[in-house]
Each structure stands twice: as C-alpha cells, then as structure tokens.
Design a protein around this motif. Structure first.
Motif, PDB file in Angstrom:
ATOM      1  N   SER A  20      46.010  41.860  41.047  1.00 20.15           N
ATOM      2  CA  SER A  20      46.230  41.234  39.002  1.00 20.15           C
ATOM      3  C   SER A  20      47.553  40.205  39.379  1.00 20.15           C
ATOM      4  O   SER A  20      47.834  39.233  38.964  1.00 20.15           O
ATOM      5  CB  SER A  20      45.928  41.267  37.868  1.00 20.15           C
TER       6      SER A  20
ATOM      7  N   LEU B 152      47.929  37.565  41.536  1.00 18.88           N
ATOM      8  CA  LEU B 152      46.887  36.117  41.045  1.00 18.88           C
ATOM      9  C   LEU B 152      47.963  35.670  40.030  1.00 18.88           C
ATOM     10  O   LEU B 152      48.115  34.144  39.741  1.00 18.88           O
ATOM     11  CB  LEU B 152      45.660  36.544  40.405  1.00 18.88           C
TER      12      LEU B 152
ATOM     13  N   SER C 215      36.241  34.494  40.446  1.00 17.40           N
ATOM     14  CA  SER C 215      36.184  35.872  40.285  1.00 17.40           C
ATOM     15  C   SER C 215      34.580  36.202  40.572  1.00 17.40           C
ATOM     16  O   SER C 215      33.474  35.668  40.765  1.00 17.40           O
ATOM     17  CB  SER C 215      36.656  36.555  39.024  1.00 17.40           C
TER      18      SER C 215
ATOM     19  N   PHE D 126      39.368  35.568  43.173  1.00 13.82           N
ATOM     20  CA  PHE D 126      40.224  37.278  42.620  1.00 13.82           C
ATOM     21  C   PHE D 126      38.568  37.586  42.919  1.00 13.82           C
ATOM     22  O   PHE D 126      37.876  38.213  42.513  1.00 13.82           O
ATOM     23  CB  PHE D 126      40.010  36.807  40.876  1.00 13.82           C
TER      24      PHE D 126
END
Length: 303
Positions: A30, A33, A77, A114
């Motif tokens: 994360s 990202l 994702s 993701f």
C-alpha cells in the motif's frame, strides 16, 4: 510468465508489464501504491477504482473501460477477501486465474493492478475492529442468507478506500445489494468518492457474467439461464397490485431448470424494502439468489 520487468522505484515487488505497447504497474504494498497515486494527483489526474476478487470476465472489463473513459488513472485490485465468506468451502473453491486476469486488464488499458496479500490488507489480523451500522440492508436477502457477509465486505472496502482514495468507484449492478451497502459504508466513513453502478453484462443465453460461472458444467450453465428467464418473466408481466402470484410463477421457472432458490423477491430499488403490493410507479427491482448444484448465483433486474 516471462513478461515482467521490475519497476526500479523501490526494492519491493512492484512490477511493470510492457506487452501490447502499454504499461500496467503491479503493486503489492500500500505504501508504494500511495506514492504512485500521489504523483498522479499532483498533476491533477482523477483516480477510478475497480475492486475485484479476480477470475475476471467481460463484466469486470466493462467497469475498467468505463473508468478509463472518465479518469486519468485506472486502478484495479484483486484480493479474495476471507472475511466476507461465511462458507469456508466457498472461499477455498473461489476461482483463481491470476495470469489471465493480468492479461485481460493489460489489454483493457488498466494503469495499475493492486495485488495485496492478506497481511497487507489486514496488518492487525482479520478480526474486525469495527462493527458497521448497516441497518435494514444487512437484515434481508444476502444479509439474511449470508450472516456476516456484508460486515466482511465493509471491512475490506473500508481498508481499500483508505489505501486507494479514489475519486470514483466502479461497481457492477449484478451485486446490487452490495452496491447499496458500499454506498452506506462511504457515508459512514465520510468518503467523497462517487459510486458508478454499471449494467450487468450477460452471456448469450442471459446468464449474468460471474466468476462463479467457471465452476458450472456446460449443462449447469445452460440450466442456470433459468435465473434470467425468471427475471425477464417478472419484468414482462408485472402489473400494479399484489406481486406474490407473479413471484410464485417465476419461481416455478427456476424449479423447472433444477435451480434451488434462497430467495426470489421484488423490492423497492431505492432501499430494498420488500414489496407485497406494487403501485406501478415506484422504481422496483426483482432479485434472485439460487443454487445450481453447489454453486450459488445471484442476479437482479430493474423493473
């Protein structure tokens, strides 16, 4: 697959695919990202987000296409969320087709995939830290037949929304109740993201595209078209007045196709309040959940 090149910005598993004359980054953490998306926001790009559990089909890709038309960056994702499965067998059997998923997203022009693991989404463990007040939405239909399901959906979506912080969130109408639940979640967490609900895509016989269709045999898939036939029957024949009779006749169509229904219901589209008598004016929706063999399928149709 020998199509990956490491994206050298960090030492973690952040990948870039360059096939098809395009680049799609694959990010697993994360923090990476967030760094990538902050750069995009700094040049005034909007973020469109499609959350999925993989086993992608044309329905997912239609969301990706729509997001690409309306945003500067498209994020998808893939995460099979353990907390929304109240049936361990269903979780274990959920289709996993990562290599083909990557190819499909790349061809569709997704900018970033993701791909977190469970520890990345739930660093403190999967036990919920928050109970989401969903009210009536959690007590009917999927909420009734899958206890705890929507708490798990909210748990993962809350985390994903914190990580991605999208401007627009793209969801499919097939999961209509889930769309309403996520809308409620965004209110609870005060997210400014706009929800875009896109039409259900269907296979030639009318069966709603679903990752679970991969678990159906050819014969089961043929029979599962009975769900669409039942919904279409309701849409064609419903009239103002009591709706119990038309629901029963539609239910008989399911039985003829060897489908076992959890529910076949007509409700207000706005809030899923069950309708016993329809005034002919209120926007309504017919919803079905039914088993074909061991595979549970859901679908709906706006009236």
């Amino acid at each position: 697959m020998q199509r990956y090149a490491f994206f050298a910005e960090t030492a973690v598993e952040t990948l870039a695919i360059t096939t098809f004359n395009a680049i799609m980054f694959i990010i697993k953490q994360s923090k990476d990202l967030a760094r990538y998306l902050q750069k995009q926001r700094s040049v005034k790009k909007t973020i469109g987000f499609i959350p999925t559990m993989g086993a992608l089909h044309q329905g997912h890709l239609s969301l990706t296409k729509k997001a690409g038309e309306e945003n500067g960056v498209v994020v998808c994702s893939i995460f099979v969320n353990p907390t929304q499965f109240n049936d361990l067998t269903d979780f274990e059997l959920y289709p996993k087709t990562l290599e083909s998923d990557i190819l499909l997203l790349e061809k569709q022009g997704c900018d970033l995939l993701f791909l977190p693991d469970v520890a990345e989404i739930y660093p403190s463990g999967i036990s919920p830290a928050t109970a989401y007040e969903l009210g009536y939405l959690e007590s009917v239909l999927e909420g009734k037949y899958r206890p705890g399901h929507f708490q798990g959906v909210c748990q993962v979506m809350h985390r994903l929304m914190e990580i991605v912080r999208p401007d627009r969130l793209y969801l499919g109408q097939k999961d209509y109740q889930q769309c309403l639940v996520i809308g409620k979640l965004l209110e609870l967490i005060q997210s400014p993201a706009e929800i875009i609900i896109c039409p259900t895509l269907r296979e030639p016989g009318g069966l709603a595209m679903s990752s679970r269709n991969l678990r159906l045999s050819a014969r089961e898939k043929q029979n599962a078209q009975g769900i669409y036939e039942a919904l279409s029957y309701i849409s064609r024949n419903i009239k103002p007045g009591e709706v119990k009779g038309i629901a029963e006749r539609a239910g008989a169509l399911l039985i003829q196709k060897e489908l076992t229904a959890d529910y076949l219901t007509i409700a207000r589209a706005e809030d899923l309040r069950i309708i016993d008598v329809w005034d002919g004016q209120t926007k309504a929706i017919a919803l079905i959940a039914a088993f074909m063999g061991k595979v549970r399928l859901i679908d709906n149709m706006i009236i």
